[in-house]
Design an enzyme around this catalytic site. Structure first.
Site, mmCIF file in Angstrom:
data_model
loop_
_atom_site.group_PDB
_atom_site.id
_atom_site.type_symbol
_atom_site.label_atom_id
_atom_site.label_comp_id
_atom_site.label_asym_id
_atom_site.label_seq_id
_atom_site.Cartn_x
_atom_site.Cartn_y
_atom_site.Cartn_z
ATOM 1 C CG ASP A 55 100.026 -47.234 90.048
ATOM 2 O OD1 ASP A 55 101.211 -47.474 90.346
ATOM 3 O OD2 ASP A 55 99.304 -46.461 90.708
ATOM 4 C CG ASP A 125 104.344 -49.011 97.097
ATOM 5 O OD1 ASP A 125 103.697 -50.089 97.072
ATOM 6 O OD2 ASP A 125 103.808 -47.913 97.259
ATOM 7 C CG ASN A 126 102.816 -53.776 98.196
ATOM 8 O OD1 ASN A 126 102.467 -54.948 98.304
ATOM 9 N ND2 ASN A 126 102.431 -53.008 97.181
ATOM 10 C CD GLU A 128 99.146 -58.113 100.703
ATOM 11 O OE1 GLU A 128 98.078 -58.442 100.200
ATOM 12 O OE2 GLU A 128 99.253 -57.204 101.551
ATOM 13 C CB CYS A 166 111.779 -68.203 93.616
ATOM 14 S SG CYS A 166 111.128 -68.714 95.212
ATOM 15 C CB CYS A 181 108.125 -47.246 104.273
ATOM 16 S SG CYS A 181 106.518 -47.902 104.676
ATOM 17 C CB CYS A 243 110.880 -72.096 93.129
ATOM 18 S SG CYS A 243 112.351 -72.114 94.176
HETATM 19 ZN ZN LIG Z 1 112.147 -70.627 95.911
#
Ligand SMILES: [Zn+2]
Length: 340
Positions: A55, A125-126, A128, A166, A181, A243
């Site tokens: 974290d 929490d995101n 990315e 995926c 958020c 994938c």
């Molecule tokens: Zn995939």
């Protein structure tokens, strides 16, 4: 001590065999907020072999309402979440090997952490970071369990490389967005419900009972009394870049990702140095004290109140959180003024 896991072993789908398997497994939890701390506690109590928890943040008073591993003392000391988590988890089960990492998950680091892991739990929490977890999962064939919640709503799905679609396959087909958020607030039961889904699935994977995995995406709203379970197994895309047959792992390719990020619902911006750094926090404290601000330091970070509105938190690895703004250019200006 000997009958510590007796109730779990009495549960037929786990049994002594399953417990033995669980005790050899290594789990990586990305994020030590509400989801991460509840998952970590559940897995450590269940007796996994090793837990790595990562974290980038420290404990604040607003966390205590739902982040079950943390105390008022942790918030007062501004302890990094993973350090506070490790302290508490070691008291709960001293036989689990716990590795606490204070860092922001970048591509190269995530690949390194995931190397000998049996399972990854998403407690971020995101968006990315989730995309990176998904690509790492496919690259190393490690299952991961998605979980997110906001307000009284939650959602979870179990991704098994080679068996399920995926995260990238599902992106434009099911409502995964809008949960990044926490401006809508959050209640504890929503967190615990998501974690219950995630950890039930985790125990099935760790005990080797893959047949019992839930193959549907589950979502619920505890306040509105709604529950949904959606079949998504047919949504795997042949041409998926993560994938599919021809893979490029697009979310692992920007090695120089954003060095600045506005933190969700936090009125804060994070700035990451573009090369590995180690900050001498003690020396920095002297500099800041000379400038007349209020400084608080622990072994892991230093907090400096520049004025009544802005506060800088500098971590040993050079990361800086600028509190009191969501404006990246304003944050950068403060960063350069005080940290060069
Ligand atoms: Zn995939």
């Amino acid at each position: 001590m000997n009958n510590r896991y007796s109730r779990q072993e009495l549960f037929p789908p786990i049994g002594k065999d399953g417990q033995q398997k669980i005790s050899t497994k290594h789990v990586l939890i990305i994020g030590a907020g509400a989801l991460g701390s509840a998952s970590a506690e559940a897995l450590v109590r269940a007796g996994i072999g090793k837990l790595t928890i990562v974290d980038r943040d420290y404990v604040e008073w607003s966390n205590l309402q739902r982040q079950q591993l943390y105390s008022e003392e942790d918030a007062a000391k501004r302890l990094p979440k993973v350090i506070a988590a490790k302290n508490r988890l070691a008291m709960i089960n001293s036989s689990v090997n716990i590795e606490a990492i204070i860092a922001d998950a970048s591509v190269s680091e995530l690949k390194e952490w995931a190397k000998d892991v049996d399972l990854m739990i998403d407690a971020t929490d995101n968006f990315e970071t989730r995309m990176m977890i998904n690509d790492v999962s496919q690259m190393f064939e490690i299952p991961w369990i998605y979980g997110a919640c906001v307000a009284s709503y939650g959602i979870s799905y179990t991704f098994i490389p080679g068996r399920t679609p995926c995260f990238s396959c599902l992106l434009d087909r099911v409502p995964l967005g809008g949960l990044t958020c926490d401006t809508a607030g959050i209640i504890g039961p929503a967190v615990n419900m998501v974690v219950s889904y995630q950890i039930s699935e985790a125990l099935k994977i760790l005990a080797g009972d893959l047949e019992s995995l839930r193959d549907k995406l589950v979502s619920f709203d505890l306040w509105k009394n709604q529950f949904n379970s959606i079949r998504v197994d047919k949504l795997k895309k042949e041409d998926c870049p993560s994938c599919g047959k021809q893979r490029s792992y697009p979310y692992l390719s920007f090695e120089n990702q954003t060095k600045t990020a506005v933190l969700c619902g936090r009125d804060s911006v994070q700035i990451r140095p573009s090369f590995p750094t180690v900050r001498d926090l003690e020396a920095l404290e002297k500099v800041f004290v000379n400038q007349g601000g209020t400084v608080q330091r622990n072994p892991y970070l230093l907090s400096f109140s520049v004025n009544s509105k802005h506060r800088l938190v500098v971590f040993k690895d050079g990361r800086v959180l600028i509190h009191g703004t969501k404006d990246i250019s304003e944050a950068k200006a403060l960063y350069h003024r005080y940290l060069g």
